[in-house]
Design a protein around this motif. Structure first.
Motif, PDB file in Angstrom:
ATOM      1  N   GLN B 182       0.813  -1.219   0.000  1.00 27.95           N
ATOM      2  CA  GLN B 182       0.000   0.000   0.000  1.00 27.95           C
ATOM      3  C   GLN B 182       0.848   1.271   0.000  1.00 27.95           C
ATOM      4  O   GLN B 182       0.332   2.358  -0.169  1.00 27.95           O
ATOM      5  N   ASP B 184       3.675   4.134  -0.985  1.00 27.06           N
ATOM      6  CA  ASP B 184       4.097   4.757  -2.227  1.00 27.06           C
ATOM      7  C   ASP B 184       5.610   4.677  -2.353  1.00 27.06           C
ATOM      8  O   ASP B 184       6.144   3.949  -3.172  1.00 27.06           O
ATOM      9  N   TYR B 262      -7.929  -1.749   0.034  1.00 32.09           N
ATOM     10  CA  TYR B 262      -6.560  -1.462  -0.398  1.00 32.09           C
ATOM     11  C   TYR B 262      -6.313   0.045  -0.405  1.00 32.09           C
ATOM     12  O   TYR B 262      -5.241   0.504  -0.046  1.00 32.09           O
ATOM     13  N   ASN B 263      -7.327   0.828  -0.804  1.00 34.01           N
ATOM     14  CA  ASN B 263      -7.189   2.281  -0.818  1.00 34.01           C
ATOM     15  C   ASN B 263      -7.773   2.922   0.436  1.00 34.01           C
ATOM     16  O   ASN B 263      -8.194   4.075   0.422  1.00 34.01           O
ATOM     17  N   GLU B 357      -4.127   6.682   4.644  1.00 35.67           N
ATOM     18  CA  GLU B 357      -4.995   7.276   3.620  1.00 35.67           C
ATOM     19  C   GLU B 357      -4.202   8.279   2.786  1.00 35.67           C
ATOM     20  O   GLU B 357      -4.322   8.334   1.553  1.00 35.67           O
ATOM     21  N   GLU B 359      -1.000   8.186   2.336  1.00 40.15           N
ATOM     22  CA  GLU B 359      -0.069   7.361   1.564  1.00 40.15           C
ATOM     23  C   GLU B 359      -0.735   6.871   0.275  1.00 40.15           C
ATOM     24  O   GLU B 359      -0.146   6.907  -0.804  1.00 40.15           O
ATOM     25  N   ARG B 360      -1.987   6.416   0.398  1.00 42.01           N
ATOM     26  CA  ARG B 360      -2.697   5.932  -0.782  1.00 42.01           C
ATOM     27  C   ARG B 360      -2.941   7.070  -1.774  1.00 42.01           C
ATOM     28  O   ARG B 360      -2.882   6.878  -2.983  1.00 42.01           O
ATOM     29  N   SER B 363       0.096   7.906  -3.727  1.00 38.49           N
ATOM     30  CA  SER B 363       0.628   6.782  -4.489  1.00 38.49           C
ATOM     31  C   SER B 363       0.154   6.867  -5.943  1.00 38.49           C
ATOM     32  O   SER B 363      -0.997   7.198  -6.218  1.00 38.49           O
ATOM     33  N   ASN B 365      -0.556   4.604  -8.041  1.00 33.07           N
ATOM     34  CA  ASN B 365      -1.681   3.736  -8.406  1.00 33.07           C
ATOM     35  C   ASN B 365      -2.850   3.924  -7.438  1.00 33.07           C
ATOM     36  O   ASN B 365      -3.698   3.070  -7.303  1.00 33.07           O
ATOM     37  N   GLY B 366      -2.858   5.057  -6.744  1.00 34.92           N
ATOM     38  CA  GLY B 366      -3.888   5.303  -5.739  1.00 34.92           C
ATOM     39  C   GLY B 366      -5.179   5.827  -6.324  1.00 34.92           C
ATOM     40  O   GLY B 366      -5.282   6.038  -7.541  1.00 34.92           O
TER      41      GLY B 366
END
Lengths: 160, 657
Positions: B182, B184, B262-263, B357, B359-360, B363, B365-366
């Motif tokens: 998860q 980045d 995941y997100n 959150e 971090e996602r 990211s 692919n977030g």
């Protein structure tokens, strides 16, 4: 049966006042994986407790035969503490449940023959509960000090 | 007659400062059976052990008492000294006069000395009843079970498998990868987390010695070191992995939307889903709690679009068994729910998020394509306040420990924020900056210099809404004044807590855990990866909060331990097991009922010498017996005894006080 139980009172005689030099002896039988490790942690963290307890290590609280408790009360001890892992956390899966049942029966028996119920105590202390172990020892010691020396059924009294 | 040698240790000042050691030696010499007693500064040192070895020979000793630290510490050391001198190692007793006397009665030297004397006398009495015992060899199943497929589990599995030992890796979710998947970028190098993790994930899937069982849980573990039997429940995925090609047609067409774990729930996934694009295995599963076909029997669109016909709505959970020799537990961590921080308005204000959150969001692919946004209106924040130690190091909120990684990842977040939104500014409220690690301090300095992040030492007392903004009121402890920051977004570095199912797992495995739910190691310093139960090891945040390098190191350490355990064809087991005296056994079979390991069976033996009539007695399998002693205490004819803790030994101890 319940009523009869309630009527049973300690036949220990309070008039036997402790001599000033008397120091109680408490036998602590601890399981290796939780309570003994917990008592080690008490030491490692230098938590202080009364010096009256003498600790005996057994693998599991279920190893404690009622005989040990009775023998201790007959010979050297003024009080006995049995300690094991918390319910559900037994290193040997279910040993502490057997210990608990056996202890309850033993305690009833001891009450019936006249011991005060505070003479023998049971506790759950995990390997992480060093501070709790110190508290338990403190409480048991205080209880036994209040009760005074144990004369009941001591072997030397019978030989006289 | 027994000839006992007593060796009392000073342990430097640890014992000698609070216990009068020479008095203890004199007291010991008064005991009839004690033929030799001596003290020494460090009994565990080589000269100390040599004293024991010499005395054994010189005084023809029959048992040894060492009065020193806890037997849990150095029993093995001293046993070795005994066997080096040609004596059976189990004739040793340790009197614990450090943890049980000198360290806990520091204010009363006389009482501590008396107690130490008593403890020595008890140990001498016990040692007189000691018997010669011999280690038991048991066969070992060379297969390891790894529970948890995060970076810890992946690393442990790969290292063990590289030693050509088969591994079964069990992961609860549909894909391995865990928390690291998860992230980045990772501190302090800003390596892309996915880029360094996914090759390892693929290695796991393709390794000939690794059996990957995703979407499953361990539900039972029986047996003992080297010979465990694990039951694993494979949750119904409703997708036949053998025929599924992972094309993705099913989840693209699925109409049911579910918050995406995941997100961190920022966006949605479908009821049939793969957790993330690089998932291993890259096969979808159906979430039975949300799939309308499974709940109401309506829909089935995924089955229609699956060209391979891989969807099977009739699939059920399956329980499989594996015989294994060792277990590595790597169940990872969770983030603490910050709702108790009412003064921050957690849950009330949408623009307060936690660090995962954030971090996602940053990211690539977030859910937001790599840009941090305000959850309330989707605008890009210009001023972001980071609050560290939310939950951690706060006794009032129930968590006393430091979560260890928040200082570093908050510095990383400041840098990432600066990279993504150039004209932004980060304000960081902190208690201390704990940047101990290779390149860590430099990384925090970089965050401060490069991004212009404002580090404010102090706690936040209140957060309130003012128009679109969140007003963060706190203290700047270095200036000694109150500060107020007008923030667009607030990110909380919430405490790291162990997986909520850790206590249940610990019970299932028969290992211990602390008050927070972290699994306990056998010794905090010298046995940090082992548990108290032989053959079960810990890796990663399941034991305590730690960062990725430490987790990887611990996982590799677990692998080394497992490989060591499997190095021979048999493993040595403590001889502390129960034995039956058949002459006394009445055949009541109470012991059979209480044995937690089914180690006791019955056998028929002739009633007397040469008699044809048979009687039933108990028989203990010493390979299976773990030596708890339940059977000894239940035996009404006192026919069973537990080696090392026999009735005479314990009674001797009690009477000797």
């Amino acid at each position: 049966m319940e009523e009869v139980k309630d009527k049973i009172v300690s036949i220990e005689k309070p008039e036997l006042i402790a001599p000033p030099e008397w120091k109680p002896v408490i036998v602590g039988i601890l399981c290796n994986w939780c309570s003994y490790a917990g008592s080690d942690l008490t030491g490692t963290s230098r938590t202080q407790y009364p010096p009256n307890i003498r600790i005996i290590r057994v693998p599991c609280s279920s190893r404690v035969d009622p005989w040990f408790i009775i023998k201790a009360l007959q010979t050297t001890a003024d009080g006995v503490l049995i300690s094991g892992c918390h319910p559900g956390d037994c290193h040997y899966i279910s040993g502490n449940y057997y210990a608990r049942r056996r202890f309850l029966v033993t305690k009833e028996l001891l009450k019936m023959v006249g011991f005060h119920e505070h003479r023998v105590q049971f506790s759950w202390v995990s390997a992480a509960e060093g501070a709790k172990f110190a508290q338990v020892v403190k409480k048991v010691t205080e209880d036994v000090v209040k009760l005074g020396p144990l004369h009941l059924y001591k072997k030397e009294n019978f030989s006289k | 007659m027994a000839r006992v040698g007593v060796f009392v240790c000073f342990c430097g000042a640890n014992i000698a400062d609070f216990v009068d050691v020479p008095t203890v030696v004199e007291e010991a010499k008064k005991i009839r059976e004690v033929k030799f007693a001596v003290d020494y500064k460090y009994m565990c040192s080589d000269p100390g052990q040599q004293m024991i070895r010499d005395a054994i020979v010189q005084y023809r000793l029959t048992s040894i008492v060492v009065a020193a630290c806890s037997p849990r510490m150095h029993e093995k050391t001293f046993r070795k000294a005994l066997s080096d001198a040609g004596m059976n190692p189990y004739l040793l007793e340790v009197a614990n006069i450090r943890e049980h006397s000198s360290w806990v009665h520091q204010k009363d030297k006389k009482a501590a000395t008396d107690k130490a004397g008593d403890l020595v006398r008890m140990a001498v009495a016990k040692s007189i009843a000691n018997e010669q015992l011999h280690e038991i060899s048991v066969p070992v199943t060379k297969r390891a079970l790894v529970i948890g497929g995060g970076i810890a589990g992946i690393q442990a599995a790969l290292d063990i498998a590289d030693a050509r030992i088969p591994v079964t890796l069990v992961e609860r979710s549909p894909s391995i990868g865990g928390r690291m998947a998860q992230l980045d970028e990772t501190f302090p190098t800003l390596d892309c987390s996915q880029c360094i993790l996914t090759p390892k994930m693929v290695d796991v899937a393709s390794h000939p010695f690794i059996e990957l069982i995703p979407y499953s849980e361990v539900i039972e573990l029986d047996g003992y070191v080297g010979n465990y039997k694990a039951k694993i429940r494979k949750k119904a995925s409703y997708v036949n992995f053998k025929s599924c090609t992972g094309c993705g047609a099913c989840w693209q067409k699925c109409p049911v939307k579910v918050p995406n774990e995941y997100n961190m729930g920022i966006d949605t996934r479908k009821a049939i889903y793969t957790p993330f694009p690089q998932a291993v295995p890259n096969k979808p599963v159906i979430d039975a709690k949300h799939c309308t076909m499974l709940l109401k029997g309506k829909c089935g669109i995924c089955a229609k679009f699956c060209e391979k016909g891989a969807i099977d709505f009739k699939m059920t959970d399956e329980v499989i068994e594996r015989e294994i020799g060792a277990v590595v537990v790597a169940t990872g961590y969770d983030l603490w729910d910050a709702t108790p921080y009412e003064e921050y308005g957690v849950g009330r204000y949408k623009d307060i998020i936690n660090s995962l959150e954030f971090e996602r969001m940053v990211s690539a692919n977030g859910p937001t394509g790599g840009l941090p946004v305000r959850p309330s209106d989707g605008k890009v924040p210009k001023t972001v306040v980071f609050i560290k130690c939310v939950g951690s190091r706060d006794k009032a909120k129930g968590i006393e420990f430091c979560s260890k990684i928040c200082c570093m990842y908050t510095a990383k977040h400041a840098i990432l924020l600066h990279h993504k939104v150039h004209d932004s500014r980060a304000y960081i409220f902190y208690m201390d900056i704990r940047a101990a690690g290779k390149g860590y301090e430099e990384f925090v300095n970089r965050a401060q210099v490069e991004t212009g992040a404002v580090y404010l030492r102090g706690r936040v007392s209140k957060i309130y809404q003012k128009g679109e903004k969140l007003m963060v009121r706190g203290e700047d402890g270095q200036l000694g004044q109150e500060v107020e920051v007008e923030a667009d977004l607030v990110v909380l570095a919430t405490a790291i807590i162990p997986d909520k199912e850790n206590p249940a797992l610990a019970r299932l495995l028969g290992i211990s855990y602390d008050k927070y739910g972290y699994l306990s190691e056998a010794h905090p310093k010298l046995r940090p990866v082992e548990t108290a139960k032989a053959g079960i090891f810990l890796a990663g945040c399941t034991q305590a909060p730690k960062d990725i390098p430490e987790t990887v190191a611990q996982a590799s350490a677990c692998a080394a331990k497992v490989c060591g355990l499997f190095a021979g064809d048999t493993i040595k087991k403590d001889p502390m097991v129960s034995t039956v005296n058949k002459d006394f056994c009445s055949g009541c079979q109470n012991c059979v009922k209480v044995c937690p390991y089914q180690a006791i069976v019955t056998e028929d033996i002739p009633l007397g010498h040469g008699a044809k009539e048979m009687r039933t007695v108990a028989k203990i399998n010493e390979g299976v017996c773990q030596g708890c002693g339940s059977c000894v205490a239940i035996c009404r004819s006192m026919a069973i005894n537990l080696a090392g803790f026999t009735d005479p030994q314990i009674i001797n101890e009690i009477v000797a006080i």
